[in-house]
Design an enzyme around this catalytic site. Structure first.
Site, mmCIF file in Angstrom:
data_model
loop_
_atom_site.group_PDB
_atom_site.id
_atom_site.type_symbol
_atom_site.label_atom_id
_atom_site.label_comp_id
_atom_site.label_asym_id
_atom_site.label_seq_id
_atom_site.Cartn_x
_atom_site.Cartn_y
_atom_site.Cartn_z
ATOM 1 N N HIS A 2 -73.949 -17.618 -46.998
ATOM 2 C CA HIS A 2 -74.783 -17.130 -48.111
ATOM 3 C C HIS A 2 -73.997 -16.386 -49.188
ATOM 4 O O HIS A 2 -74.549 -16.103 -50.251
ATOM 5 C CB HIS A 2 -75.880 -16.194 -47.586
ATOM 6 C CG HIS A 2 -76.859 -16.861 -46.669
ATOM 7 N ND1 HIS A 2 -77.516 -18.029 -47.002
ATOM 8 C CD2 HIS A 2 -77.286 -16.527 -45.409
ATOM 9 C CE1 HIS A 2 -78.319 -18.379 -45.993
ATOM 10 N NE2 HIS A 2 -78.188 -17.497 -45.020
HETATM 11 ZN ZN LIG Z 1 -79.212 -18.191 -40.608
#
Ligand SMILES: [Zn+2]
Length: 522
Positions: free
Chosen positions: A239
């Site tokens: 992320h």
């Molecule tokens: Zn995850």
């Protein structure tokens, strides 16, 4: 890292007692004491790193022979490594002490009879340099992560942060006297995402350097043809963005690893020159096409966005999608309930693929979409290297409680990828039930080692799932289940036949786009 250190690490890898091990894939397992310490300190899954590596260690899957007993930590960014008696301790000795405080496990003696099973080369992972981190991340963001003046030649912010880097437990000093400065600092922390689920923590700088260093080195080993499979279970931070932390991820080691895989490099190659003799020459080579497969419960947004316009990297993220489920993306629900997203720009169509699964997905669901959606894309794209993010937050028992995967699903998919005989980088990711993450990843490590022995995949899986977790204090304190098996729960699987067919149809379309695009460029 100095060139002498690189040479030393490469020599250690090559000098393994490979002749004594059964033939198969050359698997390198990257870890270090600093990597474990700083990964254990992450607020999202405290202690997970120790849990994972301890299990792999006690299953006898690691071969420490090539690391020797010599201290190999030479980076100027490393913290000191002193043993309790004040003397210097090698990282290998420190690692053994961390994973096996009672010294209950003894590595098989070298030079004795061939081992019953193959073991992964244990490689003490290095730290990433500033330059390596900035191959993807913005300079200002790297400075914010490491401490203001950590970058070479940059003294604009004073000496405080330099000491913060040298001693990763020390945080940069903020001027608390000035309200304006505090507000400005707070705004900047927010701008870099260093808040909420990505707070600063004492070992942040160490975490960033160790996790990135491990994945980059794992990629280098593959690109230099020194390993066939490399494993970094502390990696997979999908992320993190170019200049922002997100979703428990501070540094995108995956993007950095893929960039390392794609870097052109000189590799020695031997060729037959007749009369049984061979000649060595050096060739310039690189992985032209890299496929990234993300098995985490969450969309691998940071990696997809980094390579969105690239035609040499295809990203394919299998994940849960629902309104408001992190990371949110701008999507529209279609009439049939699936969501519509771009699969890549015109210049690289079908190179940024999403495979959304509904709640209750089982191992059978994952195996089915692998066969109908993922495998045809791999076949069409023809990657030379494959990077797999093996997040386990979709496993049954994970606090998310969204999917219902058991060990067999991960082993099946990764076993099929390994059968393709491409350079393969296996990374960790999410997974908030630490014992289950350890079970799955230990199983995958063992699978990678056993693969290549012409064993039937089903029999390997069966052996793995029957394996008992070694009896040791560290583990038994954390789990009541003494098997490597992660059991599926009772959740309803909302991925019915009709939905799986919709996915298959959509991926058939992606495959045709990709086929056309590739044919136009051949
Ligand atoms: Zn995850």
């Amino acid at each position: 890292m100095s060139s002498s250190e690189v040479e030393k690490r490469e020599k250690l890898l090559q000098a393994s007692p490979g002749g004594r091990q059964p033939e198969g894939k050359r698997v390198a397992y990257l870890v270090s004491p600093d990597l474990i310490r700083s990964s254990d300190a992450l607020v999202c899954h405290p202690g997970r790193s120790s849990c994972v590596h301890s299990l792999v260690y006690h299953l006898g899957l690691l071969d420490p022979a090539e690391t020797s007993e010599q201290p190999v930590k030479e980076s100027s960014n490393s913290s000191s490594c002193a043993s309790s008696d004040g003397g210097e301790e090698s990282e290998l000795a420190e690692l053994k002490r961390m994973l096996d405080p009672d010294a209950s496990y003894i590595f098989p003696e070298q030079g004795s009879k061939p081992s019953e099973h193959r073991r992964a080369k244990l490689v003490i992972s290095p730290l990433a340099s500033d330059e390596q981190l900035m191959a993807f991340h913005d300079t200002c963001y790297v400075k914010a992560l490491l401490g203001e003046a950590s970058l070479k030649g940059d003294t604009s912010e004073g000496h405080e942060a330099n000491s913060a880097l040298a001693s990763p437990t020390k945080r940069p000093r903020f001027d608390t006297k000035s309200k304006a400065n505090v507000q400005s600092q707070s705004k900047r922390e927010s701008q870099f995402g260093l808040e909420d689920d990505c707070p600063r923590f004492p070992l942040l700088a160490q975490h960033v350097r160790t996790v990135a260093g491990a994945t980059i080195h794992a990629a280098d080993l593959l690109a230099n043809h020194q390993a066939d499979v490399t494993i970094v279970w502390d990696g997979g931070r999908h992320h993190a963005h170019r200049s922002k932390a997100a979703g428990f991820c501070y540094v995108n080691d995956i993007v950095l690893g893929i960039l390392a895989l794609k870097r052109p490099r000189k590799v020695p190659q031997s060729r037959n020159v007749g009369s049984g003799s061979r000649k060595q020459k050096t060739i310039l080579t690189r992985f032209e096409r890299v496929l990234y497969l993300d098995l985490d419960l969450h969309w691998g947004d940071g990696v997809e966005q980094a390579f969105y316009s690239s035609s040499s990297v295809l990203t394919l993220s299998v994940h849960h999608h629902a309104q408001g489920f992190f990371p949110c993306r701008d999507t529209r629900e279609s009439a049939n309930g699936s969501f519509q997203v771009s699969s890549g720009p015109e210049s690289a169509p079908a190179h940024a693929l999403s495979l959304p699964l509904r709640p209750g997905a089982t191992s059978e669901t994952l195996s089915a979409v692998y066969a109908s959606c993922i495998d045809p894309i791999i076949e069409t794209f023809e990657p030379q290297a494959i990077v797999v993010q093996c997040g386990t937050d979709g496993a049954a028992g994970d606090p998310h409680g969204v999917w219902n995967l058991c060990s067999a699903g991960y082993l099946d998919v990764i076993g099929r990828i390994l059968k393709r005989d491409k350079a393969t980088l296996l990374l960790g990711g999410g997974g908030y039930d630490s014992p289950n993450a350890a079970r799955v990843w230990a199983g995958v490590t063992s699978l990678a080692l056993q693969h290549g022995e012409n064993k039937d995949l089903e029999s390997i899986r069966f052996e793995l799932l029957a394996k008992k977790v070694p009896d040791q204090t560290f583990w038994s304190e954390m789990s009541g289940n003494d098997s490597l098996k992660v059991h599926a729960g009772e959740m309803k699987n909302e991925n019915d036949e009709q939905y799986l067919q919709q996915l298959a149809d959509r991926f058939e379309h992606y495959k045709s786009l990709l086929t056309k695009w590739r044919q136009e460029r051949k």
